[in-house]
Scaffold this active site. Structure first.
Site, PDB file in Angstrom:
ATOM      1  N   LYS A   1       1.150  -0.236 -13.566  1.00  0.00           N
ATOM      2  CA  LYS A   1       0.318  -0.359 -12.356  1.00  0.00           C
ATOM      3  C   LYS A   1      -0.837  -1.327 -12.573  1.00  0.00           C
ATOM      4  O   LYS A   1      -1.568  -1.234 -13.571  1.00  0.00           O
ATOM      5  CB  LYS A   1      -0.217   1.023 -11.991  1.00  0.00           C
ATOM      6  CG  LYS A   1      -0.990   1.126 -10.695  1.00  0.00           C
ATOM      7  CD  LYS A   1      -1.284   2.600 -10.416  1.00  0.00           C
ATOM      8  CE  LYS A   1      -2.009   2.833  -9.109  1.00  0.00           C
ATOM      9  NZ  LYS A   1      -2.218   4.282  -8.855  1.00  0.00           N
TER      10      LYS A   1
ATOM     11  N   GLU B   1      -8.436   7.235 -12.467  1.00  0.00           N
ATOM     12  CA  GLU B   1      -7.399   6.321 -12.984  1.00  0.00           C
ATOM     13  C   GLU B   1      -8.010   5.200 -13.824  1.00  0.00           C
ATOM     14  O   GLU B   1      -7.413   4.733 -14.783  1.00  0.00           O
ATOM     15  CB  GLU B   1      -6.580   5.737 -11.842  1.00  0.00           C
ATOM     16  CG  GLU B   1      -5.609   6.739 -11.265  1.00  0.00           C
ATOM     17  CD  GLU B   1      -4.539   6.074 -10.442  1.00  0.00           C
ATOM     18  OE1 GLU B   1      -3.809   5.225 -10.954  1.00  0.00           O
ATOM     19  OE2 GLU B   1      -4.461   6.412  -9.243  1.00  0.00           O
TER      20      GLU B   1
ATOM     21  N   CYS C   1       1.731   3.079  -6.090  1.00  0.00           N
ATOM     22  CA  CYS C   1       0.679   3.655  -5.247  1.00  0.00           C
ATOM     23  C   CYS C   1      -0.326   2.646  -4.693  1.00  0.00           C
ATOM     24  O   CYS C   1      -0.020   1.927  -3.771  1.00  0.00           O
ATOM     25  CB  CYS C   1      -0.010   4.800  -5.967  1.00  0.00           C
ATOM     26  SG  CYS C   1      -0.907   5.831  -4.787  1.00  0.00           S
TER      27      CYS C   1
HETATM   28  N1  CDV Z   1      -2.648   7.157  -6.870  1.00  0.00           N
HETATM   29  C1  CDV Z   1      -3.287   6.253  -6.110  1.00  0.00           C
HETATM   30  O1  CDV Z   1      -3.293   5.072  -6.413  1.00  0.00           O
HETATM   31  N2  CDV Z   1      -3.924   6.749  -5.019  1.00  0.00           N
HETATM   32  C2  CDV Z   1      -4.727   5.915  -4.164  1.00  0.00           C
HETATM   33  C3  CDV Z   1      -5.845   6.724  -3.547  1.00  0.00           C
HETATM   34  C4  CDV Z   1      -6.882   7.045  -4.531  1.00  0.00           C
HETATM   35  C5  CDV Z   1      -6.496   5.993  -2.407  1.00  0.00           C
HETATM   36  C6  CDV Z   1      -3.892   5.281  -3.067  1.00  0.00           C
HETATM   37  O2  CDV Z   1      -4.087   4.086  -2.825  1.00  0.00           O
HETATM   38  O3  CDV Z   1      -3.123   5.956  -2.404  1.00  0.00           O
END
Ligand code: CDV
Length: 321
Positions: free
Chosen positions: A127, A146, A171
């Site tokens: 990531k 994170e 994500c």
């Molecule tokens: N796990 C993530 O990256 N979650 C983020 C939250 C913190 C906004 C996301 O962009 O969904």
């Protein structure tokens, strides 16, 4: 001739802290079996799909932090998933916390892998956009550490797999245009994304009601603007008291949602995706060779002697420059 790829969403409901890897892998295997029964060739699982979303806690004990990480992949706990993948001929995307041994020592990443239909790992992604904060912030209802627990990866590389060009993101990456465009410039035809997104956004609670909308908006825009399929998969529901969105979906290069999960629990949904459908967009509206104007991007700010600050603010250079 169409290049069909049958892709399944392998959405997970919550994983509590007490749940073992063995229990979670059994859930993943069950979703894979369901996907196989309806003809899936690939199933996409969420970000950090083997454990609870531990960055919600400030943990100081190194051994406790490491207990959420995998030191090898596959390992004893995940081997049944790889074996099932091979037996059924169903590939998968899996997100997990990776503890890598590098020349400098141990490094922690938020990682995903792509496994082909013979159960072999064919790509790994770490990531890039790590959200949240690095230090303990007790004012928050729950932490999002994170930036403390992970090192950022070094970018996106697409892979020839499943008869097409496949890319991965994790994500928060899905909110950034660059994620899709870097892969779009490499001809990506399907972007796979796992996510854990709490409904509550501590620094901007006024966004809470929009969290599902923003999820879909980002992925639909990424798909359309790059002529690619996008497959986004949630770990959803109330985990250790924190409610996270569902909304796992498969999005066509037209930007249209063609399949969607309806619950916030373990759920499989499937779509038949024609990878050749990407070309219609890549040849016309988003023909990068024909229509992109990279020489113009940033031209005005350069000409005015303006520059972007670290926080994105445009700073005008002093007059006379
Ligand atoms: N796990 C993530 O990256 N979650 C983020 C939250 C913190 C906004 C996301 O962009 O969904």
């Amino acid at each position: 001739m169409p290049r069909y790829l049958n892709v399944a969403l392998g959405q997970l409901g919550p994983i509590q802290r007490a749940d073992s890897r063995t229990q979670v892998v059994a859930r993943l295997c069950e979703l894979m079996r369901q996907a196989h029964a309806v003809g899936a060739q690939l199933i996409v699982f969420p970000e950090l799909a083997l454990t609870t979303f531990f960055p919600r806690w400030y943990i100081e004990d190194e051994a406790e932090i490491n207990s959420f990480f995998e030191q090898s992949m596959p390992n004893a706990a995940t081997q049944p998933l790889f074996d099932l993948s091979k037996a059924l001929g169903v590939g998968f995307y899996l997100g997990y916390a990776e503890l890598a041994q590098e020349a400098t020592g141990a490094v922690r990443y938020n990682t995903s892998i792509l496994v082909d239909r013979s159960g072999q790992i064919v790509a790994k992604y770490r990531k890039v956009h790590l959200p949240g904060h690095k230090e303990h912030e007790p004012w928050r209802r729950f932490q999002h550490l994170e930036k403390r627990y992970f090192t950022a990866g070094d970018g996106w590389e697409v892979t020839q797999a499943f008869g097409g060009v496949v890319g991965m993101a994790i994500c928060n990456d899905r909110r950034w245009a660059e994620t899709y465009r870097v892969m779009g410039l490499q001809g990506v035809e399907m972007v796979l994304i796992g996510y854990n997104t709490p409904v509550h956004n501590a620094p901007a609670p006024e966004h809470d009601d929009l969290s599902l909308f923003h999820n879909q908006l980002s992925m639909q825009a990424g798909a359309y603007q790059n002529g690619t399929w996008v497959v986004g998969v949630a770990k959803a529901g109330v985990e250790e008291g924190v409610d996270s969105i569902g909304g796992s979906c498969i999005i066509a290069p037209s930007g249209e949602v063609v399949a969607r999960c309806l619950t916030k629990g373990d759920e499989m949904a499937i779509a038949r995706c024609d990878l050749d459908f990407c070309a219609i967009y890549k040849r016309t509206t988003f023909n990068f060779d024909l229509h992109r104007q990279p020489q113009a991007y940033g031209l005005i700010t350069q000409r005015k002697g303006e520059t972007l600050g670290a926080d994105g603010t445009v700073w005008a250079a002093p007059s006379g420059v």
